[in-house]
Design an enzyme around this catalytic site. Structure first.
Site, mmCIF file in Angstrom:
data_model
loop_
_atom_site.group_PDB
_atom_site.id
_atom_site.type_symbol
_atom_site.label_atom_id
_atom_site.label_comp_id
_atom_site.label_asym_id
_atom_site.label_seq_id
_atom_site.Cartn_x
_atom_site.Cartn_y
_atom_site.Cartn_z
ATOM 1 C CE LYS A 145 -2.643 0.102 3.513
ATOM 2 N NZ LYS A 145 -3.233 1.063 4.447
ATOM 3 N NE ARG B 279 -6.554 1.866 12.599
ATOM 4 C CZ ARG B 279 -5.570 1.391 11.836
ATOM 5 N NH1 ARG B 279 -5.762 0.307 11.121
ATOM 6 N NH2 ARG B 279 -4.416 2.000 11.785
ATOM 7 N NE ARG C 31 9.803 -7.377 5.614
ATOM 8 C CZ ARG C 31 8.862 -6.461 5.804
ATOM 9 N NH1 ARG C 31 8.567 -5.602 4.854
ATOM 10 N NH2 ARG C 31 8.195 -6.417 6.933
ATOM 11 N NE ARG D 113 12.270 -5.054 10.460
ATOM 12 C CZ ARG D 113 12.057 -4.735 9.188
ATOM 13 N NH1 ARG D 113 11.125 -5.366 8.497
ATOM 14 N NH2 ARG D 113 12.747 -3.796 8.614
ATOM 15 N NE ARG E 242 1.967 -7.481 10.929
ATOM 16 C CZ ARG E 242 3.026 -7.296 10.129
ATOM 17 N NH1 ARG E 242 3.994 -8.205 10.090
ATOM 18 N NH2 ARG E 242 3.117 -6.233 9.382
#
Ligand SMILES: [Zn+2]
Length: 209
Positions: A13, A88, A122, A153, A164
């Site tokens: 995004k 939201r 990643r 991470r 998430r």
């Protein structure tokens, strides 16, 4: 063009909002940034929001809405804006409808498996800050730029990413239905190269070449 930009973590995004800002010449407004700026500028609503933050509480909807209204009245929003991270909830969306005329809600959608693969693959370098994807590293776990050890991470572990995504979907599904019912929703599949996705975004906004 007054726009809301929806999309899960890892959908890209940020990249596409930046391209839209450059193409359309309108600002991206994220609630977090807006809040920080209003507090720094010491506006009345900013100071009100600060009392909640200082108390470790969530800033209530009515304060956020007044903050958004204050921001949307600024000169740089004259040609439109890209709202990111707000609304939201359906309650916030309805309140927003009272103070703003939204033209389009862009929903950048990416399959879960693709997001999990992107984020869990990643690797970051703790030394120089470089970010890589395992598919480009040929099995190496050393930073191609400086040779230091690359790490994953905590936020990028497959379990955390899946969690998430689940939270995002649960929160966003009612919002997607709300704007779909209003006929404002445009869903773009965020697959392919950034340029391919950007072309789909522009075409969804009826600005495609
Ligand atoms: Zn490095």
């Amino acid at each position: 063009m007054n726009m809301i930009f929806l999309g899960p973590p890892g959908a890209g995004k940020g990249t596409h909002a930046q391209m839209l800002m450059d193409t359309l010449g309108i600002p991206q407004i994220s609630t977090g940034d807006m809040l920080r700026k209003a507090i720094k500028a010491g506006t009345p609503v900013g100071l009100e929001a600060k009392t909640f933050i200082d108390a470790g509480a969530l800033v209530p909807d009515d304060v956020v809405i007044r903050l958004v209204r204050e921001r949307l009245l600024q000169q740089d929003c004259g040609k439109g804006y890209i709202l990111d991270g707000f609304p939201r909830t359906v309650a916030q969306a309805m309140a927003l409808g009272e103070i703003a005329a939204i033209d389009v809600v862009l929903n950048l959608d990416v399959p879960d498996a693709e997001i999990i693969s992107r984020l869990s693959g990643r690797r970051v370098c703790g030394s120089c800050g470089g970010t890589y994807h395992v598919s480009w590293l040929n099995g190496s776990d050393k930073c191609p730029a400086c040779g230091e050890q690359l790490i994953m991470r905590q936020d990028d572990s497959p379990e955390t990413v899946a969690n998430r995504l689940a939270v995002y979907k649960e929160q966003t599904a009612p919002l997607i239905k709300f704007y779909s019912d209003l006929g404002l929703l445009r869903t773009v599949m965020g697959e392919g190269t950034p340029d391919e996705i950007q072309a789909k975004v522009l075409s969804a906004l009826h600005m495609g070449a």
